[in-house]
Design an enzyme around this catalytic site. Structure first.
Site, mmCIF file in Angstrom:
data_model
loop_
_atom_site.group_PDB
_atom_site.id
_atom_site.type_symbol
_atom_site.label_atom_id
_atom_site.label_comp_id
_atom_site.label_asym_id
_atom_site.label_seq_id
_atom_site.Cartn_x
_atom_site.Cartn_y
_atom_site.Cartn_z
ATOM 1 N N LYS A 13 73.750 -31.839 -33.397
ATOM 2 C CA LYS A 13 73.647 -32.987 -32.504
ATOM 3 C C LYS A 13 72.276 -32.964 -31.840
ATOM 4 O O LYS A 13 71.825 -31.916 -31.370
ATOM 5 C CB LYS A 13 74.742 -32.928 -31.441
ATOM 6 C CG LYS A 13 74.643 -33.983 -30.348
ATOM 7 C CD LYS A 13 75.048 -33.435 -28.996
ATOM 8 C CE LYS A 13 74.114 -32.357 -28.561
ATOM 9 N NZ LYS A 13 73.989 -32.111 -27.131
ATOM 10 N N PRO A 97 71.613 -22.139 -34.138
ATOM 11 C CA PRO A 97 71.568 -21.194 -33.019
ATOM 12 C C PRO A 97 72.669 -21.487 -32.009
ATOM 13 O O PRO A 97 73.175 -22.614 -31.920
ATOM 14 C CB PRO A 97 70.184 -21.416 -32.411
ATOM 15 C CG PRO A 97 69.398 -22.126 -33.456
ATOM 16 C CD PRO A 97 70.377 -22.925 -34.249
ATOM 17 N N VAL A 98 73.016 -20.474 -31.237
ATOM 18 C CA VAL A 98 74.079 -20.584 -30.228
ATOM 19 C C VAL A 98 73.470 -20.915 -28.868
ATOM 20 O O VAL A 98 72.372 -20.465 -28.548
ATOM 21 C CB VAL A 98 74.879 -19.266 -30.162
ATOM 22 C CG1 VAL A 98 75.915 -19.301 -29.057
ATOM 23 C CG2 VAL A 98 75.540 -18.991 -31.517
ATOM 24 N N ALA A 100 72.174 -23.676 -27.716
ATOM 25 C CA ALA A 100 70.833 -24.142 -28.079
ATOM 26 C C ALA A 100 70.574 -25.603 -27.755
ATOM 27 O O ALA A 100 69.498 -26.119 -28.049
ATOM 28 C CB ALA A 100 70.606 -23.919 -29.578
ATOM 29 N N ILE A 102 72.004 -28.208 -29.168
ATOM 30 C CA ILE A 102 72.199 -29.088 -30.324
ATOM 31 C C ILE A 102 73.667 -29.119 -30.745
ATOM 32 O O ILE A 102 73.983 -29.449 -31.891
ATOM 33 C CB ILE A 102 71.295 -28.694 -31.512
ATOM 34 C CG1 ILE A 102 71.372 -27.192 -31.809
ATOM 35 C CG2 ILE A 102 69.853 -29.118 -31.248
ATOM 36 C CD1 ILE A 102 70.571 -26.760 -33.026
ATOM 37 N N GLY A 103 74.539 -28.794 -29.807
ATOM 38 C CA GLY A 103 75.966 -28.999 -30.019
ATOM 39 C C GLY A 103 76.593 -28.205 -31.131
ATOM 40 O O GLY A 103 77.560 -28.672 -31.750
ATOM 41 N N GLY A 105 78.555 -25.490 -31.220
ATOM 42 C CA GLY A 105 79.975 -25.252 -30.998
ATOM 43 C C GLY A 105 80.779 -26.535 -30.980
ATOM 44 O O GLY A 105 81.884 -26.598 -31.535
ATOM 45 N N ALA A 107 80.038 -29.356 -32.491
ATOM 46 C CA ALA A 107 80.111 -29.856 -33.863
ATOM 47 C C ALA A 107 81.135 -29.070 -34.669
ATOM 48 O O ALA A 107 81.871 -29.646 -35.486
ATOM 49 C CB ALA A 107 78.739 -29.780 -34.523
ATOM 50 N N ASP A 139 80.762 -32.585 -25.411
ATOM 51 C CA ASP A 139 80.041 -33.114 -26.568
ATOM 52 C C ASP A 139 80.915 -33.263 -27.815
ATOM 53 O O ASP A 139 80.450 -33.776 -28.833
ATOM 54 C CB ASP A 139 78.849 -32.215 -26.912
ATOM 55 C CG ASP A 139 77.671 -32.404 -25.971
ATOM 56 O OD1 ASP A 139 77.609 -33.459 -25.311
ATOM 57 O OD2 ASP A 139 76.818 -31.503 -25.899
#
Length: 287
Positions: A13, A97-98, A100, A102-103, A105, A107, A139
């Site tokens: 994301k 990456p965790v 981070a 960009i969602g 988890g 996603a 998210d």
């Protein structure tokens, strides 16, 4: 045991814009964000089983925190909502990456809801599924939608965004987690006025111009907590043919916008050479 299985991709994301427009009495912030997705992400595969099991592999699997994985939480809540046994063999392949921005988890949770709905042959009403998704994380509903979306409120108000043109992104992360609550807590600026994208940009250059007229309100507090964010933004901006550099979500991932794949891959190579320890990934913008 049948060899039937369901595989669902969980794309990254990307918050192309993010405005903090207010704060609820319970402490949750209100947002106005243009959310899109990149053609890179994790993968969720679900198979029939007698109980629930989760196997995690992939290049970033070792960085997952201990405790109940969000995939397990999503499976448990879906089984409860649908009144079906909590039984599936789930494999999560982690590439993002965790913590981070960009969602990753979120996603993964959304992909789990989709995969298990197919595996278990259940069809919850869309509004019920969105409510369930929101109970997992703010998210998750937008990741469940999986298309360019204007996200408002705490993540529960979703409106389809104008079509986005073909473009490429280069995602960059220093592999240093950045806590979302800490970033929001460090923010001191006034609340912003909503400023949604109202027209479909004709091409990547027009998209860059539209995004440049907007911003991510969490960038300054993220840089205050992790100066590496500023360094990444400067490094991305310095790449030839970069149309725009911005942080996604609460960080620390930043992205560069490029007109085509060739330019994005050249930039990714340059960034990887500049900082071999950074996670750098070129990917198409999914419109």
């Amino acid at each position: 045991m049948t060899d039937h299985f369901v595989t669902v991709e969980a794309p990254a994301k990307v918050n192309l814009t993010l405005l903090v427009t207010g704060k609820r009495p319970d402490g949750y912030h209100l947002l106005d964000s243009l959310v899109a997705f990149a053609g890179i992400g994790d993968t969720v595969t679900a198979r029939p089983a007698d109980s629930l099991t989760l196997h995690v592999d992939g290049p970033t699997a070792a960085s997952l925190p201990e405790g109940e994985n969000i995939v397990v939480k999503a499976a448990r809540l879906l089984a409860e909502a649908a009144g079906v046994p909590l039984a599936a063999d789930i494999r999560l392949t982690k590439r993002l990456p965790v913590a981070a921005g960009i969602g990753g988890g979120s996603a993964d949770a959304a992909a789990t809801l989709i995969a298990l709905s197919r595996l278990w042959q259940i069809d919850l009403p869309p509004e019920r599924m969105r409510t369930l998704a929101l109970s997992i994380g703010a998210d998750v509903p937008v990741c469940l939608a999986g298309r360019p979306t204007r996200m408002e409120g705490v993540g529960e108000v979703l409106t389809p965004a104008p079509a986005l043109p073909p473009a490429w992104l280069v995602l960059v992360n220093p592999l240093v987690p950045l806590s979302t609550p800490s970033v929001f807590k460090a923010r001191t600026a006034d609340f912003s006025t909503p400023d949604p994208l109202t027209h479909a940009p004709a091409d990547a250059h027009a998209l860059a111009q539209a995004l440049a007229a907007r911003r991510n309100d969490l960038t300054a507090p993220a840089i205050a907590l992790l100066p590496l964010v500023g360094e990444m933004l400067a490094a991305i901006t310095a790449q030839p043919a970069c149309l725009l550099a911005r942080m996604s979500g609460s960080g620390a991932t930043c992205f560069g916008l490029f007109a085509d794949e060739a330019a994005a891959r050249v930039a990714a190579q340059g960034l990887s050479a500049h900082q071999p320890g950074w996670w750098v990934a070129p990917a198409p913008l999914l419109g």
